[in-house]
Scaffold this active site. Structure first.
Site, PDB file in Angstrom:
ATOM      1  CG  HIS A 102      17.355  -6.924  -8.717  1.00 35.95           C
ATOM      2  ND1 HIS A 102      17.596  -7.880  -9.682  1.00 35.95           N
ATOM      3  CD2 HIS A 102      16.016  -6.726  -8.731  1.00 35.95           C
ATOM      4  CE1 HIS A 102      16.456  -8.239 -10.249  1.00 35.95           C
ATOM      5  NE2 HIS A 102      15.477  -7.553  -9.678  1.00 35.95           N
ATOM      6  CG  HIS A 126      12.274  -5.011  -6.430  1.00 35.51           C
ATOM      7  ND1 HIS A 126      11.954  -4.264  -7.545  1.00 35.51           N
ATOM      8  CD2 HIS A 126      12.597  -6.252  -6.882  1.00 35.51           C
ATOM      9  CE1 HIS A 126      12.075  -5.031  -8.625  1.00 35.51           C
ATOM     10  NE2 HIS A 126      12.459  -6.243  -8.251  1.00 35.51           N
TER      11      HIS A 126
HETATM   12  P1  AMP Z   1      12.780  -8.141 -11.334  1.00 40.53           P
HETATM   13  O1  AMP Z   1      11.546  -8.261 -12.182  1.00 40.53           O
HETATM   14  O2  AMP Z   1      12.557  -8.505  -9.898  1.00 40.53           O
HETATM   15  O3  AMP Z   1      13.927  -8.855 -11.984  1.00 40.53           O
HETATM   16  O4  AMP Z   1      13.101  -6.592 -11.293  1.00 40.53           O
HETATM   17  C1  AMP Z   1      13.845  -5.920 -12.264  1.00 40.53           C
HETATM   18  C2  AMP Z   1      13.545  -4.471 -12.096  1.00 40.53           C
HETATM   19  O5  AMP Z   1      14.528  -3.749 -12.796  1.00 40.53           O
HETATM   20  C3  AMP Z   1      12.188  -4.036 -12.653  1.00 40.53           C
HETATM   21  O6  AMP Z   1      11.399  -3.482 -11.623  1.00 40.53           O
HETATM   22  C4  AMP Z   1      12.558  -3.003 -13.714  1.00 40.53           C
HETATM   23  O7  AMP Z   1      11.670  -1.911 -13.722  1.00 40.53           O
HETATM   24  C5  AMP Z   1      13.930  -2.583 -13.280  1.00 40.53           C
HETATM   25  N1  AMP Z   1      14.773  -2.072 -14.349  1.00 40.53           N
HETATM   26  C6  AMP Z   1      15.035  -2.652 -15.543  1.00 40.53           C
HETATM   27  N2  AMP Z   1      15.874  -1.894 -16.270  1.00 40.53           N
HETATM   28  C7  AMP Z   1      16.158  -0.808 -15.506  1.00 40.53           C
HETATM   29  C8  AMP Z   1      16.968   0.350 -15.695  1.00 40.53           C
HETATM   30  N3  AMP Z   1      17.662   0.555 -16.820  1.00 40.53           N
HETATM   31  N4  AMP Z   1      17.020   1.275 -14.696  1.00 40.53           N
HETATM   32  C9  AMP Z   1      16.317   1.087 -13.565  1.00 40.53           C
HETATM   33  N5  AMP Z   1      15.547   0.010 -13.323  1.00 40.53           N
HETATM   34  C10 AMP Z   1      15.462  -0.919 -14.280  1.00 40.53           C
END
Ligand code: AMP
Ligand code: ZN
Length: 140
Positions: free
Chosen positions: A102, A104
């Site tokens: 993903h 951001h």
């Molecule tokens: P990372 O730490 O770069 O792996 O980012 C993962 C992101 O996914 C974090 O910013 C979380 O807030 C986000 N996240 C986790 N679960 C969900 C969810 N169910 N819906 C939306 N965002 C999520």
């Protein structure tokens, strides 16, 4: 398309857990981050399960980046931030918490002093939903 039954983003792709969806096409999905570092923080993911950059085929990276461009443009149009950072984590040392590729999309304000390891603080779901509606309407 690869999928992992234990992966939260695969569950979002499958529709078994909800999201504030912004865009969906054949290869990608974009939705609001529910622990936003800043207002308008959203995520663009591959629909297939690939744990990180190294495991994501180049063609898929291309599809994701095309969607990132569309979403970032809508975020810029709706929120008029001073800038936007794209952030992508690989591995625990980079604070990756969801092991499904993903990117951001992070709106920035001059002086917001955002730290890159921003921690996960749940956002206000009403505010996130309202922003999702505005950004979704702008995605071209
Ligand atoms: P990372 O730490 O770069 O792996 O980012 C993962 C992101 O996914 C974090 O910013 C979380 O807030 C986000 N996240 C986790 N679960 C969900 C969810 N169910 N819906 C939306 N965002 C999520
Ligand atoms: Zn997954």
């Amino acid at each position: 398309m690869s999928s992992d039954p234990n992966c939260i983003f695969c569950k979002i792709v499958a529709g078994t857990i909800p999201c504030f969806k912004l865009l969906e096409d054949e290869h990608t999905l974009a939705f609001m981050d529910i622990n936003p570092a800043n207002d308008g923080h959203c995520l663009v993911i591959s629909k297939g399960h690939h744990a990180n950059l190294y495991e994501t085929p180049p063609a898929v990276l291309g599809h994701v980046m095309a969607s990132v461009r569309r979403v970032a443009t809508a975020v810029r149009d709706v929120l008029a931030p001073d800038g936007i950072n794209l952030v992508q984590a690989n591995g625990k040392g980079a604070e990756q918490s969801v092991f499904h590729f993903h990117i951001h999309v992070l709106p920035r304000r001059i002086g917001d002093d955002l730290k890159m390891n921003w921690g996960l603080r749940p956002g206000d779901m009403k505010a996130i939903s309202a922003l999702a509606e505005r950004i979704r309407a702008k995605v071209a």
